[in-house]
Design an enzyme around this catalytic site. Structure first.
Site, PDB file in Angstrom:
ATOM      1  N   LYS A 204     -59.344 -63.930  18.974  1.00 30.29           N
ATOM      2  CA  LYS A 204     -59.072 -65.413  19.152  1.00 30.29           C
ATOM      3  C   LYS A 204     -57.972 -65.628  17.908  1.00 30.29           C
ATOM      4  O   LYS A 204     -56.885 -66.506  18.396  1.00 30.29           O
ATOM      5  CB  LYS A 204     -60.039 -66.340  18.947  1.00 30.29           C
ATOM      6  CG  LYS A 204     -61.115 -66.239  20.243  1.00 30.29           C
ATOM      7  CD  LYS A 204     -62.040 -67.037  19.905  1.00 30.29           C
ATOM      8  CE  LYS A 204     -63.360 -67.031  20.992  1.00 30.29           C
ATOM      9  NZ  LYS A 204     -64.602 -67.695  20.542  1.00 30.29           N
TER      10      LYS A 204
ATOM     11  N   TYR B   4     -67.565 -71.326  13.447  1.00 32.67           N
ATOM     12  CA  TYR B   4     -68.077 -72.283  14.342  1.00 32.67           C
ATOM     13  C   TYR B   4     -68.644 -73.412  13.641  1.00 32.67           C
ATOM     14  O   TYR B   4     -68.069 -74.102  12.491  1.00 32.67           O
ATOM     15  CB  TYR B   4     -69.114 -71.667  15.381  1.00 32.67           C
ATOM     16  CG  TYR B   4     -68.447 -70.340  15.606  1.00 32.67           C
ATOM     17  CD1 TYR B   4     -67.347 -70.484  16.542  1.00 32.67           C
ATOM     18  CD2 TYR B   4     -69.215 -68.955  15.458  1.00 32.67           C
ATOM     19  CE1 TYR B   4     -66.884 -69.273  17.066  1.00 32.67           C
ATOM     20  CE2 TYR B   4     -68.483 -68.051  16.118  1.00 32.67           C
ATOM     21  CZ  TYR B   4     -67.220 -68.157  16.815  1.00 32.67           C
ATOM     22  OH  TYR B   4     -66.746 -66.965  17.290  1.00 32.67           O
TER      23      TYR B   4
HETATM   24  N1  GLN Z   1     -66.513 -62.589  24.129  1.00 33.53           N
HETATM   25  C1  GLN Z   1     -67.422 -63.290  23.462  1.00 33.53           C
HETATM   26  C2  GLN Z   1     -67.805 -64.664  24.416  1.00 33.53           C
HETATM   27  O1  GLN Z   1     -66.942 -65.140  25.150  1.00 33.53           O
HETATM   28  C3  GLN Z   1     -66.843 -63.633  22.455  1.00 33.53           C
HETATM   29  C4  GLN Z   1     -67.797 -64.634  21.647  1.00 33.53           C
HETATM   30  C5  GLN Z   1     -67.934 -64.383  19.968  1.00 33.53           C
HETATM   31  O2  GLN Z   1     -67.588 -63.068  19.550  1.00 33.53           O
HETATM   32  N2  GLN Z   1     -68.283 -65.667  19.424  1.00 33.53           N
HETATM   33  O3  GLN Z   1     -68.808 -65.096  24.428  1.00 33.53           O
END
Ligand code: GLN
Length: 352
Positions: A103, A278
């Site tokens: 991301k 997060y």
């Molecule tokens: N591909 C995962 C999802 O969308 C990525 C989430 C993560 O790494 N926190 O749930």
């Protein structure tokens, strides 16, 4: 409790004063100083590895079925400095899917293509305080994805990637992340297929974004491209180079290629600082003092602006989905290597 009452008791999520008029800032002052020599870094990586390799708290993610097969003993640590020197210990050559760390880099590429103000307006730069795959976060903000590092904002960002087809967007992402890493990155097909078969929640988030008019591309195709970007294989050595590229004003210190503008690197690190871990992003910044980003397969990148990047991998996660050993190692190394951007010493007038 009725929804409207519940809504009324929640914090005011309206736009803050800084976002009213947000020109791209001119950053004359940048973090300077350098990392210790590579022998010292290697000794500290070995020490971090020894300290935390027996720590077995946390759980391996299994909501994506194939991630549940990961060996919880794996533990790799790599550092890459802005002068291009790298060093690693442990399972630093073990490939794993990048997951949410993607991301960061997709955001940087989109920020480079669209600009500071557009990504702030279309995606947002504020923490949700809620889990990465929260549907409630999106509802509470009337469809504002809030930031590019939660799934809603990440899929919004993927929808904004240049290209009019999902193939074109995917090619752009794969090429861009490969330039951050300094070599072509491949997809872990098993992880991709496993997540593609179970990503109904992400598809629902993408549809919800569409219903709020926030999705700029087909929501189901966007979810698929997002799922693929999360499945790209990296090692901690790759993550360290990718992190070091952000630490180095967007120039890959190994290949010398400018991947994004320095101002984009800076914007990306600011978002990582608020939202990279997060709902535990505050704990992270308080303890580690530099921007970081985690992924549910167990990777974390830590970026010391002007100095270098750290990549860690260990699959056991805390309640927010952040690698337990990776966070401990990052904190130890941030302190030992003097990375914390908030730490200062009083100016010594005698020394001048
Ligand atoms: N591909 C995962 C999802 O969308 C990525 C989430 C993560 O790494 N926190 O749930």
């Amino acid at each position: 409790m009725a929804y409207s009452e519940r809504h009324a008791t929640l914090p005011d999520f309206s736009t803050g004063a800084l976002a009213d008029d947000a020109p791209a800032a001119v950053h004359e002052a940048v973090s300077t100083g350098s990392l210790p020599d590579v022998e010292r870094i290697t000794a500290l990586l070995e020490s971090a590895h020894a300290r935390y390799r027996d720590l077995d708290t946390g759980k391996v993610a299994d909501y994506i079925p194939s991630l549940g097969n990961a060996d919880p003993a794996l533990f790799g640590l790599s550092v890459c400095g802005v002068v291009g020197r790298s060093t690693s210990v442990g399972d630093a050559a073990y490939p794993f899917s990048i997951q949410s760390i993607s991301k960061v880099f997709v955001f940087a590429l989109v920020c480079h293509a669209l600009g500071h103000s557009e990504v702030s307006r279309l995606v947002g730069v504020n923490n949700t305080g809620l889990p990465f795959n929260s549907v409630m976060a999106l509802e509470l903000s009337d469809g504002d994805p809030r930031n590019p590092l939660v799934n809603a904002g990440a899929m919004t960002t993927t929808g904004l990637v240049p290209g009019t087809t999902s193939d074109a967007k995917w090619a752009f992402i794969r090429d861009g992340l490969s330039r951050f890493a300094g070599h072509p990155l491949d997809v872990d097909e098993a992880v991709y297929e496993s997540e593609a078969a179970t990503n109904q929640r992400n598809m629902a988030i993408a549809r919800l974004l569409e219903s709020y008019g926030r999705m700029q591309f087909d929501p189901i195709q966007t979810t698929d491209v997002y799922t693929k970007q999360c499945s790209l294989l990296v090692t901690t050595a790759d993550l360290a180079v990718m992190a070091a590229t952000l630490a180095n004003g967007g120039v890959n210190p190994i290949t010398g290629e400018k991947v994004v503008d320095a101002s984009v690197s800076r914007d990306t690190l600011a978002v990582m600082a608020t939202s990279g871990l997060y709902e535990f992003s505050g704990d992270w910044l308080f303890e580690v003092g530099v921007p970081g980003k985690s992924g549910v397969s167990g990777g974390i990148i830590t970026v010391a602006p002007g100095k270098g990047g750290l990549g860690t991998f260990s699959p056991r996660l805390d309640a927010a989905g952040n690698s337990v050993r990776g966070q401990r190692a990052a904190r130890y190394l941030s302190h030992a290597l003097g990375l914390d951007v908030f730490a200062s010493k009083a100016f010594d007038p005698q020394a001048g």
